[in-house]
Design a protein around this motif. Structure first.
Motif, PDB file in Angstrom:
ATOM      1  N   ASP A  11       0.837  -1.194   0.000  1.00  0.00           N
ATOM      2  CA  ASP A  11       0.000   0.000   0.000  1.00  0.00           C
ATOM      3  C   ASP A  11       0.875   1.248   0.000  1.00  0.00           C
ATOM      4  N   SER A  12       0.231   2.409  -0.024  1.00  0.00           N
ATOM      5  CA  SER A  12       0.965   3.674  -0.097  1.00  0.00           C
ATOM      6  C   SER A  12       1.760   3.953   1.177  1.00  0.00           C
ATOM      7  N   ASP A  13       1.286   3.462   2.321  1.00  0.00           N
ATOM      8  CA  ASP A  13       2.038   3.669   3.569  1.00  0.00           C
ATOM      9  C   ASP A  13       3.394   2.975   3.507  1.00  0.00           C
ATOM     10  N   LEU A  14       3.426   1.769   2.943  1.00  0.00           N
ATOM     11  CA  LEU A  14       4.701   1.067   2.804  1.00  0.00           C
ATOM     12  C   LEU A  14       5.617   1.799   1.829  1.00  0.00           C
ATOM     13  N   MET A  15       5.082   2.312   0.735  1.00  0.00           N
ATOM     14  CA  MET A  15       5.898   3.054  -0.218  1.00  0.00           C
ATOM     15  C   MET A  15       6.431   4.344   0.396  1.00  0.00           C
ATOM     16  N   LYS A  16       5.633   4.996   1.219  1.00  0.00           N
ATOM     17  CA  LYS A  16       6.097   6.210   1.888  1.00  0.00           C
ATOM     18  C   LYS A  16       7.225   5.889   2.869  1.00  0.00           C
ATOM     19  N   LEU A  17       7.100   4.756   3.558  1.00  0.00           N
ATOM     20  CA  LEU A  17       8.176   4.341   4.473  1.00  0.00           C
ATOM     21  C   LEU A  17       9.473   4.111   3.709  1.00  0.00           C
ATOM     22  N   ILE A  18       9.392   3.465   2.542  1.00  0.00           N
ATOM     23  CA  ILE A  18      10.602   3.213   1.746  1.00  0.00           C
ATOM     24  C   ILE A  18      11.207   4.525   1.270  1.00  0.00           C
ATOM     25  N   ALA A  19      10.371   5.450   0.804  1.00  0.00           N
ATOM     26  CA  ALA A  19      10.890   6.739   0.325  1.00  0.00           C
ATOM     27  C   ALA A  19      11.551   7.525   1.447  1.00  0.00           C
ATOM     28  N   ASP A  20      10.934   7.581   2.633  1.00  0.00           N
ATOM     29  CA  ASP A  20      11.509   8.336   3.749  1.00  0.00           C
ATOM     30  C   ASP A  20      12.815   7.720   4.231  1.00  0.00           C
ATOM     31  N   CYS A  21      12.852   6.409   4.356  1.00  0.00           N
ATOM     32  CA  CYS A  21      14.079   5.744   4.819  1.00  0.00           C
ATOM     33  C   CYS A  21      15.201   5.866   3.790  1.00  0.00           C
ATOM     34  N   THR A  64      13.840  11.378  -3.399  1.00  0.00           N
ATOM     35  CA  THR A  64      12.846  10.515  -4.023  1.00  0.00           C
ATOM     36  C   THR A  64      11.490  10.737  -3.379  1.00  0.00           C
ATOM     37  N   SER A  65      10.466  10.253  -4.022  1.00  0.00           N
ATOM     38  CA  SER A  65       9.105  10.449  -3.551  1.00  0.00           C
ATOM     39  C   SER A  65       8.351   9.128  -3.607  1.00  0.00           C
ATOM     40  N   VAL A  66       7.127   9.147  -3.110  1.00  0.00           N
ATOM     41  CA  VAL A  66       6.303   7.932  -3.122  1.00  0.00           C
ATOM     42  C   VAL A  66       5.997   7.518  -4.559  1.00  0.00           C
ATOM     43  N   ASP A  67       5.719   8.481  -5.415  1.00  0.00           N
ATOM     44  CA  ASP A  67       5.429   8.165  -6.812  1.00  0.00           C
ATOM     45  C   ASP A  67       6.631   7.523  -7.495  1.00  0.00           C
ATOM     46  N   GLU A  68       7.813   8.015  -7.180  1.00  0.00           N
ATOM     47  CA  GLU A  68       9.008   7.449  -7.813  1.00  0.00           C
ATOM     48  C   GLU A  68       9.271   6.040  -7.321  1.00  0.00           C
ATOM     49  N   ILE A  69       8.989   5.733  -6.057  1.00  0.00           N
ATOM     50  CA  ILE A  69       9.139   4.362  -5.561  1.00  0.00           C
ATOM     51  C   ILE A  69       8.129   3.448  -6.250  1.00  0.00           C
ATOM     52  N   MET A  95       8.728  -7.304   5.124  1.00  0.00           N
ATOM     53  CA  MET A  95       8.253  -8.675   5.334  1.00  0.00           C
ATOM     54  C   MET A  95       7.022  -8.704   6.226  1.00  0.00           C
ATOM     55  N   ASP A  96       7.004  -7.884   7.265  1.00  0.00           N
ATOM     56  CA  ASP A  96       5.850  -7.865   8.167  1.00  0.00           C
ATOM     57  C   ASP A  96       4.599  -7.382   7.454  1.00  0.00           C
ATOM     58  N   ARG A  97       4.747  -6.418   6.538  1.00  0.00           N
ATOM     59  CA  ARG A  97       3.575  -5.938   5.808  1.00  0.00           C
ATOM     60  C   ARG A  97       3.024  -7.018   4.880  1.00  0.00           C
ATOM     61  N   ILE A  98       3.898  -7.775   4.227  1.00  0.00           N
ATOM     62  CA  ILE A  98       3.449  -8.881   3.383  1.00  0.00           C
ATOM     63  C   ILE A  98       2.794  -9.962   4.245  1.00  0.00           C
ATOM     64  N   LEU A  99       3.383 -10.231   5.412  1.00  0.00           N
ATOM     65  CA  LEU A  99       2.830 -11.246   6.317  1.00  0.00           C
ATOM     66  C   LEU A  99       1.446 -10.844   6.810  1.00  0.00           C
ATOM     67  N   THR A 100       1.237  -9.566   7.063  1.00  0.00           N
ATOM     68  CA  THR A 100      -0.080  -9.094   7.489  1.00  0.00           C
ATOM     69  C   THR A 100      -1.127  -9.350   6.405  1.00  0.00           C
ATOM     70  N   GLY A 101      -0.767  -9.112   5.158  1.00  0.00           N
ATOM     71  CA  GLY A 101      -1.693  -9.393   4.065  1.00  0.00           C
ATOM     72  C   GLY A 101      -1.996 -10.875   3.920  1.00  0.00           C
ATOM     73  N   CYS A 102      -0.990 -11.726   4.159  1.00  0.00           N
ATOM     74  CA  CYS A 102      -1.221 -13.178   4.079  1.00  0.00           C
ATOM     75  C   CYS A 102      -2.168 -13.651   5.176  1.00  0.00           C
ATOM     76  N   ARG A 103      -2.031 -13.101   6.350  1.00  0.00           N
ATOM     77  CA  ARG A 103      -2.864 -13.537   7.470  1.00  0.00           C
ATOM     78  C   ARG A 103      -4.293 -13.005   7.385  1.00  0.00           C
ATOM     79  N   LEU A 104      -4.559 -12.087   6.467  1.00  0.00           N
ATOM     80  CA  LEU A 104      -5.928 -11.614   6.277  1.00  0.00           C
ATOM     81  C   LEU A 104      -6.802 -12.636   5.565  1.00  0.00           C
ATOM     82  N   GLN A 105      -6.202 -13.600   4.883  1.00  0.00           N
ATOM     83  CA  GLN A 105      -6.957 -14.554   4.098  1.00  0.00           C
ATOM     84  C   GLN A 105      -7.606 -15.599   5.002  1.00  0.00           C
ATOM     85  N   VAL A 106      -8.751 -16.111   4.573  1.00  0.00           N
ATOM     86  CA  VAL A 106      -9.486 -17.104   5.347  1.00  0.00           C
ATOM     87  C   VAL A 106      -8.736 -18.428   5.343  1.00  0.00           C
ATOM     88  N   ARG A 107      -8.809 -19.158   6.451  1.00  0.00           N
ATOM     89  CA  ARG A 107      -8.104 -20.433   6.611  1.00  0.00           C
ATOM     90  C   ARG A 107      -8.991 -21.575   6.134  1.00  0.00           C
TER      91      ARG A 107
END
Length: 629
Positions: A150-160, A175-180, A252-264
């Motif tokens: 999501d955009s929050d993750l892209m903003k984190l990458i740009a700021d760091c 750099t900016s969020v759009d460029e990432i 990795m934690d952001r990807i893991l959060t998306g994986c755990r959203l899926q139904v078991r």
């Protein structure tokens, strides 16, 4: 054929001679003999402590109770003491080097097995409520991807990235969020249209306008080499020691959060996945017989159709044990199963291969009403193997021969089936019945023959391929960025994982809604649509882009896709000839002087040579340029 290639013919377990319990008794006897020379150890044949251990809830079995116990051969006491001390030294050495802990050597001993029908008492699985299914109606490919990226993750990458560039070099990349977004969109599109070299995407003959018109080549490489997910100075030494992947942990934690959203679902599989990387990395591993044997190991929980539900990147058994409750005395396979089963509900059926399957793991999963099925090494069920016919007997009976034994408590069974080779499987759900048939190729008859197949083999083959399906989808269009940095390789791998998961969920939703097959996007088309959306977020030039002199003079940027050419400087023989008459034109804005060795600003331009030159009191570059002085 998949189950035939995963057979357990050789015995890979340690023998019973290395039993820690026997070593402890022998050491006590040796100490007593040193203190009292006349002491002789009691005869173990008449002692009740030599009886086999029976589980508390085991059913009575008169046939097993009347069987006599085997007598262990007598071992030289002094030699066993020296061997025990040497084994302790090796265990301490393995712990210092961080080797994975093996399963207990006496696992599976002291259990009663019998030839009886297997009738498990299972807990009914309750289907999970997929609350996002209604919300996903009408979703576009980008909506599926935003569950992971999501955009929050892209903003984190740009700021760091900006912060680390400023801290290391004193200059920010700006750099900016759009460029990432554009960077990852270009990387995804490159994986869909692979070239031998990345630089070819910006060549005149083979360039792709969607990439070359939005970001320059040097800017792409510069971003790739400076990409950061965390600010290194903010990470403490304790976190760096306990988490080896701290440089990419937020991603990795952001990807893991998306994986755990899926139904078991009711049936899931656990297997290991390799993140391919051959560069320098302190936790790189080698796993033979894998398509990519060198890289980082990732333990994965996936559904039958390949949707990844959970994962744990391996960084040592001690770190894995710290994430699992009551981990004392557990082997590596049991630790992985307990860690990945944290989000599973009661009644779930888990399928895994021989690396994970142990009686210890089965008993721990039964406490949570989770049922395990998988191939197993013969050395891990030695008591059950004593009740089953040997390999020669099954081979003499022919292909399709099967035999089953059940544990005395009725909760576990071991099935041995002969196909091309003997296959040993363990389950708390399935057994030999009901049987079906399958087609196998006969080398002797040079034709397909019908072979009887037990139910446990059929269920294992149909439910175990989830992780392999995910690996196969990722391997089709992998973002193969050749880099020496393991962090970039990890980011690209988990981006591929997010795209594969998003497409699998997109396809499942459309199939359940009755969408025609030809109307469902293929994986390649899905990736290209996501790449184009990412690239469209970056529609302006950034500070790192090149701006020509003509653009500064005219005060506007050229239309996209057109690059201004740099005029070549005429040779000195042409510049100094009589036919070459320089014409001077004044400029409004100063430009850099093109004379050799001059760093001044030019306010005149030679219209004949199309070169900017300066006129200074101490230096006349205009005259020197045309006379060759």
């Amino acid at each position: 054929m998949a189950i035939a290639n995963n057979s357990e013919v050789e015995d890979l377990s340690d023998g019973e001679d290395n039993d820690p319990a026997v070593d402890e008794v022998i050491l006590q006897d040796v100490d007593l003999m040193d203190e009292h020379p006349d002491f002789s150890p009691p005869d173990s044949s008449g002692d009740d402590s030599g009886e086999e251990y029976t589980p508390p809830d085991a059913a009575e079995d008169t046939d097993s109770e009347n069987e006599s116990q085997p007598n262990h051969p007598q071992v030289h006491r002094r030699g066993r003491k020296q061997q025990h001390i040497k084994n302790d030294e090796l265990d301490e050495e393995d712990q210092r080097h961080g080797e994975p802990r093996p399963e207990p050597r006496n696992a599976g001993r002291g259990e009663r097995w019998r030839s009886a029908p297997f009738r498990p008492n299972l807990v009914q699985f309750q289907d999970g409520d997929d609350g996002l299914k209604d919300e996903r109606t009408g979703w576009q490919p980008l909506d599926y991807v935003e569950q992971y990226i999501d955009s929050d993750l892209m903003k984190l990458i740009a700021d760091c990235t900006n912060a680390m560039s400023l801290g290391n070099s004193g200059r920010s990349l700006s750099t900016s969020v759009d460029e990432i977004y554009h960077f990852f969109g270009a990387a995804i599109l490159m994986s869909c249209v692979p070239y031998p070299q990345i630089r070819m995407f910006w060549s005149n003959a083979l360039q792709i306008p969607a990439i070359s018109n939005t970001m320059s080549r040097d800017r792409f490489f510069k971003l790739r080499s400076h990409l950061k997910v965390v600010i290194d100075y903010d990470v403490s030494e304790d976190k760096r020691e306990t988490n080896k992947f701290w440089k990419v942990r937020p991603f990795m934690d952001r990807i893991l959060t998306g994986c755990r959203l899926q139904v078991r679902p009711e049936c899931v599989s656990i297997d290991e996945q390799m993140i391919p990387f051959t560069g320098a990395c302190p936790f790189r591993q080698y796993v033979p017989l894998k398509p990519n044997p060198v890289g980082m190991k990732n333990f994965v929980l996936a559904s039958v159709d390949g949707l990844m539900l959970d994962f744990e990147v391996y960084q040592g058994s001690k770190t894995l044990a710290s994430k699992v409750q009551d981990s004392d005395g557990l082997g590596l396979g049991t630790l992985v199963i307990k860690r990945l089963s944290e989000t599973l509900t009661a009644g779930t059926q888990v399928y895994c291969d021989r690396f994970f399957t142990t009686i210890q793991a089965v008993d721990h999963m039964l406490k949570d009403d989770i049922y395990l099925t998988g191939t197993v090494m013969k050395g891990r069920v030695k008591q059950a193997m004593n009740k089953l016919p040997d390999d020669k007997t099954l081979k003499h009976q022919g292909r399709g021969a099967v035999s089953t034994v059940t544990r005395a408590d009725g909760k576990l069974c071991v099935v041995k089936w002969y196909d091309n080779k003997p296959v040993v499987m363990l389950s708390t759900v399935h057994s030999e019945k009901p049987e079906d048939t399958c087609q196998r190729w006969s080398k002797k008859g040079k034709k397909y023959v019908t072979v009887t197949r037990p139910s446990i083999v059929h269920k294992y083959n149909s439910k175990m391929g989830g992780v392999d399906m995910s690996d196969r989808m990722m391997s089709y269009y992998r973002m193969s960025v050749r880099t020496k940095k393991w962090t970039i390789r990890m980011l690209m791998h988990f981006m591929d994982l997010a795209l594969a998961n998003s497409w699998l969920l997109y396809r499942r939703d459309n199939q359940e809604n009755g969408t025609l097959r030809k109307s469902i996007m293929k994986f390649l088309e899905f990736r290209m649509v996501v790449a184009q959306v990412f690239l469209s977020k970056c529609d302006v030039l950034h500070e790192g882009a090149h701006v020509t002199e003509e653009e500064n003079e005219n005060g506007h940027l050229p239309p996209p896709g057109k690059k201004s050419r740099v005029a070549p400087i005429p040779h000195i023989s042409v510049r100094s000839s009589a036919a070459h008459l320089p014409e001077m034109v004044a400029l409004k804005n100063p430009m850099r002087c093109r004379a050799q060795g001059c760093t001044g600003k030019s306010r005149v331009r030679c219209m004949t040579c199309n070169v900017h030159l300066c006129l200074q009191s101490e230096r006349n570059c205009f005259a020197a340029f045309h006379t060759g002085q």
